[in-house]
Design an enzyme around this catalytic site. Structure first.
Site, PDB file in Angstrom:
ATOM      1  N   ALA A  42      38.407  27.729  47.760  1.00 19.19           N
ATOM      2  CA  ALA A  42      38.467  28.824  46.785  1.00 19.19           C
ATOM      3  C   ALA A  42      39.928  29.075  46.431  1.00 19.19           C
ATOM      4  O   ALA A  42      40.448  30.185  46.538  1.00 19.19           O
ATOM      5  CB  ALA A  42      37.789  30.077  47.318  1.00 19.19           C
ATOM      6  N   HIS A  47      47.720  29.595  47.275  1.00 18.54           N
ATOM      7  CA  HIS A  47      47.569  28.273  47.879  1.00 18.54           C
ATOM      8  C   HIS A  47      48.454  27.249  47.166  1.00 18.54           C
ATOM      9  O   HIS A  47      49.112  26.414  47.805  1.00 18.54           O
ATOM     10  CB  HIS A  47      46.119  27.794  47.777  1.00 18.54           C
ATOM     11  CG  HIS A  47      45.150  28.578  48.604  1.00 18.54           C
ATOM     12  ND1 HIS A  47      44.101  29.274  48.047  1.00 18.54           N
ATOM     13  CD2 HIS A  47      45.060  28.781  49.940  1.00 18.54           C
ATOM     14  CE1 HIS A  47      43.404  29.852  49.007  1.00 18.54           C
ATOM     15  NE2 HIS A  47      43.967  29.582  50.162  1.00 18.54           N
ATOM     16  N   GLU A 160      52.164  34.292  54.624  1.00 21.79           N
ATOM     17  CA  GLU A 160      52.460  35.427  55.486  1.00 21.79           C
ATOM     18  C   GLU A 160      51.460  36.571  55.344  1.00 21.79           C
ATOM     19  O   GLU A 160      51.513  37.530  56.115  1.00 21.79           O
ATOM     20  CB  GLU A 160      53.877  35.937  55.222  1.00 21.79           C
ATOM     21  CG  GLU A 160      54.957  34.997  55.738  1.00 21.79           C
ATOM     22  CD  GLU A 160      56.348  35.586  55.658  1.00 21.79           C
ATOM     23  OE1 GLU A 160      56.519  36.624  54.971  1.00 21.79           O
ATOM     24  OE2 GLU A 160      57.265  35.025  56.273  1.00 21.79           O
ATOM     25  N   LYS A 161      50.537  36.486  54.387  1.00 17.48           N
ATOM     26  CA  LYS A 161      49.503  37.522  54.307  1.00 17.48           C
ATOM     27  C   LYS A 161      48.756  37.607  55.634  1.00 17.48           C
ATOM     28  O   LYS A 161      48.447  38.686  56.119  1.00 17.48           O
ATOM     29  CB  LYS A 161      48.521  37.237  53.165  1.00 17.48           C
ATOM     30  CG  LYS A 161      47.386  38.274  53.079  1.00 17.48           C
ATOM     31  CD  LYS A 161      46.463  37.971  51.921  1.00 17.48           C
ATOM     32  CE  LYS A 161      45.573  36.781  52.197  1.00 17.48           C
ATOM     33  NZ  LYS A 161      44.555  37.044  53.247  1.00 17.48           N
ATOM     34  N   ASP A 162      48.456  36.439  56.196  1.00 15.36           N
ATOM     35  CA  ASP A 162      47.830  36.375  57.509  1.00 15.36           C
ATOM     36  C   ASP A 162      48.928  36.230  58.567  1.00 15.36           C
ATOM     37  O   ASP A 162      49.014  35.219  59.267  1.00 15.36           O
ATOM     38  CB  ASP A 162      46.859  35.195  57.571  1.00 15.36           C
ATOM     39  CG  ASP A 162      45.753  35.317  56.541  1.00 15.36           C
ATOM     40  OD1 ASP A 162      44.860  36.166  56.738  1.00 15.36           O
ATOM     41  OD2 ASP A 162      45.773  34.593  55.532  1.00 15.36           O
ATOM     42  N   SER A 197      43.885  36.386  47.651  1.00 16.37           N
ATOM     43  CA  SER A 197      42.973  35.978  48.711  1.00 16.37           C
ATOM     44  C   SER A 197      41.732  35.394  48.073  1.00 16.37           C
ATOM     45  O   SER A 197      41.318  35.829  46.985  1.00 16.37           O
ATOM     46  CB  SER A 197      42.596  37.181  49.578  1.00 16.37           C
ATOM     47  OG  SER A 197      41.515  36.867  50.443  1.00 16.37           O
TER      48      SER A 197
END
Length: 292
Positions: A42, A47, A160-162, A197
């Site tokens: 997705a 990405h 860096e979101k995660d 996301s």
């Protein structure tokens, strides 16, 4: 935005690890570097930005697309996770057809035993996401370790979101003596500040607009943290979401970047981050911001 690849040469796509490993052996040289971007598909601009960085810093780049069942503690979340392989292939090919795609089956990865390994991440796994998603980081460690063993990259790129996941992957690499450099990349955001996301695709236009409040709140928390305690800022955030009817605040935490433990008393020699998780219409969104 990213320039389109006008050379429509089909990119190499592998659905099994054996063929991928043979191909990578054929193109590697003693001095060549291999970048790796693991994803669950997705694909969005975030990405693609990771892929752009890998392309710029390595001789070859592998992207994996695999929705990993062992990191979902909620079966409904796994079932509803968007799967858009054909569209993902087109996006990657338009970006750069030299990218090598690995899109394995569950059996190719787990060989009939869909089970997580058990990891000790020195307590990183017990904070935030670990509290609310039991077993999640064992699943993350299992799939990332397996993918690293298959691809054997020089450099691996994670958003860096995660951030908690990024720190856990770095810890897993260190504790298992894996020869890969894990690189954290800046969060890619939508125009209204919402962190990109794959789950955003499940939001309605109105929900996506409302979700701008997440980043707005993080920025206000950052300002307040300059002159207020972590406890005071946390209470302010919790109160803010009490009055925001579309959202349910799962957690807000100010933590040490290295240990991920909650900030009890500020120190001038530590780096802190704010972490947040909210749900809107049963869709779970997370975000983070550096406070230093």
């Amino acid at each position: 935005m990213f320039a389109l690849n006008l050379n429509k040469t089909p990119m190499p796509i592998f659905y099994g690890k054996a063929a991928l490993i043979d191909y990578l052996k054929s193109i590697k040289t003693p001095n060549s570097t291999l970048g790796f971007v693991p994803t669950m598909g997705a694909l969005h601009q975030g990405h693609l930005s990771l892929m752009q960085q890998s392309l710029a810093e390595n001789d070859n780049t592998v992207v994996s697309i695999f929705v990993n069942p062992t990191q979902f503690n909620n079966p409904e979340d796994l079932l509803k996770y968007p799967r858009t392989l054909d569209a993902d292939i087109e996006k990657i090919n338009n970006l750069n057809s030299d990218i090598i795609l690995y899109a394995p089956t569950v059996d190719d990865i787990y060989e009939g035993k869909v089970l997580s390994l058990t990891f000790n991440f020195d307590g990183l796994e017990n904070q935030m996401e670990g509290k609310f998603r039991p077993g999640h980081f064992d699943g993350v460690g299992t799939i990332v370790k397996r993918l690293f063993e298959i691809v054997m990259p020089t450099n691996a790129y994670f958003g860096e979101k995660d951030f908690q996941q990024l720190q856990i992957v770095k810890k897993m690499v260190t504790k298992n003596n894996l020869k890969v450099n894990v690189i954290g990349c800046a969060i890619y955001r939508e125009p209204n500040g919402l962190a990109m996301s794959s789950r955003n695709e499940r939001l309605t236009d109105q929900e996506r607009s409302n979700a701008a409040l997440i980043f707005t709140t993080l920025n206000l928390a950052k300002e307040k943290f300059k002159t207020n305690s972590a406890t005071s800022v946390t209470k302010w955030v919790e109160k803010s979401f009490d009055t925001s009817t579309p959202f349910e605040l799962e957690y807000f935490q100010i933590a040490d970047e290295t240990t991920l433990r909650p900030c009890l008393r500020k120190s001038n020699i530590k780096k802190y981050r704010a972490f947040i998780a909210i749900t809107i219409n049963n869709i779970r969104l997370i975000d983070t911001i550096s406070l230093n």
